[in-house]
Design a protein around this motif. Structure first.
Motif, PDB file in Angstrom:
ATOM      1  N   TRP A 215      29.929  69.398  47.446  1.00  0.00           N
ATOM      2  CA  TRP A 215      30.528  69.454  46.456  1.00  0.00           C
ATOM      3  C   TRP A 215      32.091  69.451  46.037  1.00  0.00           C
ATOM      4  O   TRP A 215      32.700  70.302  46.742  1.00  0.00           O
ATOM      5  N   TYR A 216      32.884  68.727  45.076  1.00  0.00           N
ATOM      6  CA  TYR A 216      34.256  68.826  44.970  1.00  0.00           C
ATOM      7  C   TYR A 216      34.714  69.289  43.507  1.00  0.00           C
ATOM      8  O   TYR A 216      34.165  68.663  42.873  1.00  0.00           O
ATOM      9  N   PRO A 217      35.617  69.944  43.479  1.00  0.00           N
ATOM     10  CA  PRO A 217      35.993  70.421  42.075  1.00  0.00           C
ATOM     11  C   PRO A 217      36.587  69.395  41.258  1.00  0.00           C
ATOM     12  O   PRO A 217      36.667  69.513  39.886  1.00  0.00           O
ATOM     13  N   SER A 218      37.270  68.096  41.897  1.00  0.00           N
ATOM     14  CA  SER A 218      37.813  67.356  40.929  1.00  0.00           C
ATOM     15  C   SER A 218      37.911  66.000  41.677  1.00  0.00           C
ATOM     16  O   SER A 218      37.441  65.999  42.715  1.00  0.00           O
ATOM     17  N   GLU A 219      38.389  65.037  41.089  1.00  0.00           N
ATOM     18  CA  GLU A 219      38.327  63.727  41.613  1.00  0.00           C
ATOM     19  C   GLU A 219      39.285  63.494  42.614  1.00  0.00           C
ATOM     20  O   GLU A 219      39.438  62.821  43.689  1.00  0.00           O
ATOM     21  N   GLN A 220      40.607  64.292  42.416  1.00  0.00           N
ATOM     22  CA  GLN A 220      41.614  64.367  43.288  1.00  0.00           C
ATOM     23  C   GLN A 220      41.133  65.118  44.719  1.00  0.00           C
ATOM     24  O   GLN A 220      41.485  64.618  45.756  1.00  0.00           O
ATOM     25  N   SER A 221      40.361  66.133  44.485  1.00  0.00           N
ATOM     26  CA  SER A 221      39.829  66.787  45.610  1.00  0.00           C
ATOM     27  C   SER A 221      38.838  65.912  46.292  1.00  0.00           C
ATOM     28  O   SER A 221      38.940  65.902  47.542  1.00  0.00           O
ATOM     29  N   LEU A 222      38.235  65.318  45.778  1.00  0.00           N
ATOM     30  CA  LEU A 222      37.338  64.213  46.637  1.00  0.00           C
ATOM     31  C   LEU A 222      38.197  63.065  47.397  1.00  0.00           C
ATOM     32  O   LEU A 222      37.575  62.760  48.315  1.00  0.00           O
ATOM     33  N   LYS A 223      39.092  62.630  46.388  1.00  0.00           N
ATOM     34  CA  LYS A 223      39.857  61.322  47.033  1.00  0.00           C
ATOM     35  C   LYS A 223      40.594  61.759  48.331  1.00  0.00           C
ATOM     36  O   LYS A 223      40.516  61.397  49.347  1.00  0.00           O
ATOM     37  N   GLY A 224      40.989  63.207  48.325  1.00  0.00           N
ATOM     38  CA  GLY A 224      41.743  63.851  49.526  1.00  0.00           C
ATOM     39  C   GLY A 224      40.993  63.921  50.477  1.00  0.00           C
ATOM     40  O   GLY A 224      41.471  63.838  51.817  1.00  0.00           O
ATOM     41  N   SER A 225      39.433  64.270  50.410  1.00  0.00           N
ATOM     42  CA  SER A 225      38.687  64.547  51.470  1.00  0.00           C
ATOM     43  C   SER A 225      38.435  63.199  52.422  1.00  0.00           C
ATOM     44  O   SER A 225      37.929  63.157  53.535  1.00  0.00           O
ATOM     45  N   LYS A 226      38.596  61.807  51.660  1.00  0.00           N
ATOM     46  CA  LYS A 226      38.342  60.639  52.181  1.00  0.00           C
ATOM     47  C   LYS A 226      39.526  60.027  53.042  1.00  0.00           C
ATOM     48  O   LYS A 226      39.562  59.048  53.839  1.00  0.00           O
ATOM     49  N   ILE A 227      40.711  60.885  53.162  1.00  0.00           N
ATOM     50  CA  ILE A 227      41.763  60.655  53.693  1.00  0.00           C
ATOM     51  C   ILE A 227      41.986  61.238  54.989  1.00  0.00           C
ATOM     52  O   ILE A 227      42.144  62.458  55.006  1.00  0.00           O
ATOM     53  N   GLU A 228      42.425  60.742  56.122  1.00  0.00           N
ATOM     54  CA  GLU A 228      42.445  61.277  57.595  1.00  0.00           C
ATOM     55  C   GLU A 228      43.748  61.924  57.533  1.00  0.00           C
ATOM     56  O   GLU A 228      44.855  61.604  57.148  1.00  0.00           O
TER      57      GLU A 228
END
Length: 550
Positions: A185-198
């Motif tokens: 679970w991610y609190p926001s779209e920005q948080s989820l997007k960052g998780s996909k960036i190495e």
């Protein structure tokens, strides 16, 4: 539990007085300079603060701190009540004092935290401004017996496997987004997007903080970051619910941390208790840690950035601390590229940690960790290893989750370079562990074996015994291992110059020593091997002459 800790303490008194081959080093402990403040008090109420749980008191608190510093210093008082605030910036000669009935509650409004250039996991990085921060300061303190709450639940991603079914349903229902596999679970779209960036957030050449705005929510701040400060005191306060690490002193000198309580949920990702990074002259005593990642952790920068900084964590005393849930009780690494030396740890208890003493690194780090002294440690209910040295750190939880399979790393010989880490000259004594998955695990690299380790006066109860891989000059004296799996009690692989003096173990053990690979120079003395069904076994090219019993 109190009775168990008492029994462990009694065992210490039965140990031999001869505890360290270099015990004189304990007489050369570092001297830490202390803070000193004027008695003038600056109550935040006089600067317009309101304890109504609604008003944002950022300006009032920072105004009080600025006024105090400008007038030569003193005490900034946070009286009883619930004080909502944004980021607080410390200044020289200020003691921020939190009363017992006060809660300094940081807001969950992410817009209050600007993006700044800082440091994350040993590299220059962009992060959200920390709730409490200070840079290039002298003579500062945060004291009292109140609570500082970082509102970390608003920031953190959470893995489904770490919550109960009800907790997970409530988390999903609260909003936010799920990962593609629906397991995080991610609190926001920005948080989820960052998780996909190495390496998200790492400060790249030519970039500024503004270039990271589209993943801002992912760049969680540490609750407290003090950078390049001298004469620092943290005392008595409860620091809890941090977005990432709880306490992060970086490049500080003359740091005292006394009687603090660092508290995070056990599932808090990156929820370390304290990370002392590239600091000199440190005293950590009487403190308690119950957190989601490593409890007491020593760092000094990561890879090329850490080696370029070249600042080890050195001259540090850790004593009379308790660590409950944590990935490790006392930890060095894995970001230790600047090195660590002259660390003295004593009279601590680790209750329910994943690993007790955890020393971790991997290829690429470089750095030298040496002159580490540990004694008088009581451990109970350790999920993994009581004592762990590992040069194959995989950046994963030390104890696998249910159903998680992990393959052993592929062992290959590589050239020694500046990227090759070194662990050597550790002295560990008077250790009692009541329950662990494995008693001792040492795993070095073929090109750089973990070396010069001295362990004596230990009683370790565990499922498995002692496992040495790619190690050199490892010395055990007066060690008792009580293990469920006695096949073998001691495993030695590709290791040399191993000494075991007065090793005690289960009667009727299946196999005492399993020796394999390129192992040699194993010396066993004052040990009754007749209690084992089979004394020795040799495999994978090991020669029977590799082990000698006297």
């Amino acid at each position: 539990m109190k009775r168990s800790i008492l029994l462990l303490s009694i065992v210490f008194m039965c140990f031999s007085k001869e505890v360290f081959s270099q015990s004189y080093s304990w007489n050369k402990l570092p001297q830490i300079q202390k803070t000193s403040f004027k008695t003038d008090t600056f109550n935040i109420l006089k600067y317009g603060a309101k304890a109504d749980g609604i008003t944002l008191n950022t300006k009032s608190i920072n105004d009080a701190i600025t006024a105090c510093s400008n007038k030569g210093g003193g005490v900034v008082l946070v009286p009883g009540g619930m004080w909502i605030t944004g980021p607080v910036e410390m200044k020289s000669n200020v003691n921020l004092h939190i009363n017992r009935d006060a809660v300094l509650q940081f807001t969950d409004d992410f817009k209050q935290y600007k993006l700044v250039e800082g440091n994350w996991e040993g590299r220059p990085a962009v992060r959200n401004q920390s709730p409490i921060s200070g840079t290039n300061l002298t003579n500062i303190a945060i004291t009292g017996t109140g609570i500082i709450d970082g509102n970390g639940d608003a920031w953190r991603m959470v893995k489904k496997d770490k919550l109960t079914e009800t907790q997970w349903k409530n988390k999903v229902a609260s909003g936010g987004l799920l990962s593609d596999d629906k397991k995080t679970w991610y609190p926001s779209e920005q948080s989820l997007k960052g998780s996909k960036i190495e390496n998200a957030g790492v400060l790249l050449p030519g970039k500024t903080a503004a270039d990271y705005a589209d993943i801002k929510d992912f760049l969680r701040p540490n609750l407290l970051v003090l950078t390049n400060c001298k004469r620092v005191l943290l005392e008595g306060v409860t620091f809890q619910n941090s977005p990432a690490w709880c306490l992060h002193p970086l490049l500080c000198e003359d740091l005292t941390v006394r009687n603090v309580y660092a508290k995070n949920p056990w599932y808090a990702q990156n929820g370390d208790g304290i990370d002392v990074e590239s600091c000199k002259n440190v005293l950590l005593e009487g403190s308690t840690f119950d957190v989601g990642d490593d409890g007491i952790c020593i760092k000094s920068g990561r890879d090329a950035d850490g080696r370029k900084r070249g600042k080890p964590t050195e001259n540090m005393i850790v004593k009379n601390c308790i660590v409950y849930h944590a990935h490790g009780g006392f930890v060095i690494g894995s970001e230790m590229s600047g090195g660590a030396r002259n660390l003295f740890v004593s009279n601590c208890s680790f209750i329910g940690t994943d690993v007790g003493l955890r020393f971790k690194t991997n290829r690429g780090r470089g750095g030298i960790v040496e002159k580490i002294f540990v004694k008088d440690i009581a451990m109970k209910d350790i999920g993994g290893e009581a004592i762990l040295f590992d040069m194959y750190y995989m950046a994963k939880d030390p104890v696998p989750l249910a159903g998680e399979n992990r393959e052993a790393p592929k062992v290959v010989l590589l050239p020694v370079t500046e990227e090759t880490p070194i662990f050597r000259d550790f002295h560990i004594s008077n250790i009692v562990c009541n329950g662990a998955s494995k008693a001792v695990f040492i795993r070095g690299l073929p090109e750089m074996k973990i070396s010069d380790i001295y362990m004596d006066n230990m009683v370790l109860t565990a499922k498995k015994g002692i496992d040495l891989q790619e190690a050199k000059n490892i010395n055990f004296k007066n060690v008792r291992v009580i293990v469920a799996d006695t096949n073998p009690v001691v495993n030695i692989q590709n290791s040399s110059l191993i000494s075991l003096d007065n090793l005690q173990y289960n009667s009727n053990a299946d196999l005492l020593f399993n020796v394999n690979g390129q192992s040699s120079g194993i010396k066993v003395t004052n040990t009754d091997a007749s209690k084992a069904k089979t004394k020795t076994a040799f495999s994978a090219g090991a020669d029977s002459k590799a082990l000698v019993m006297k």
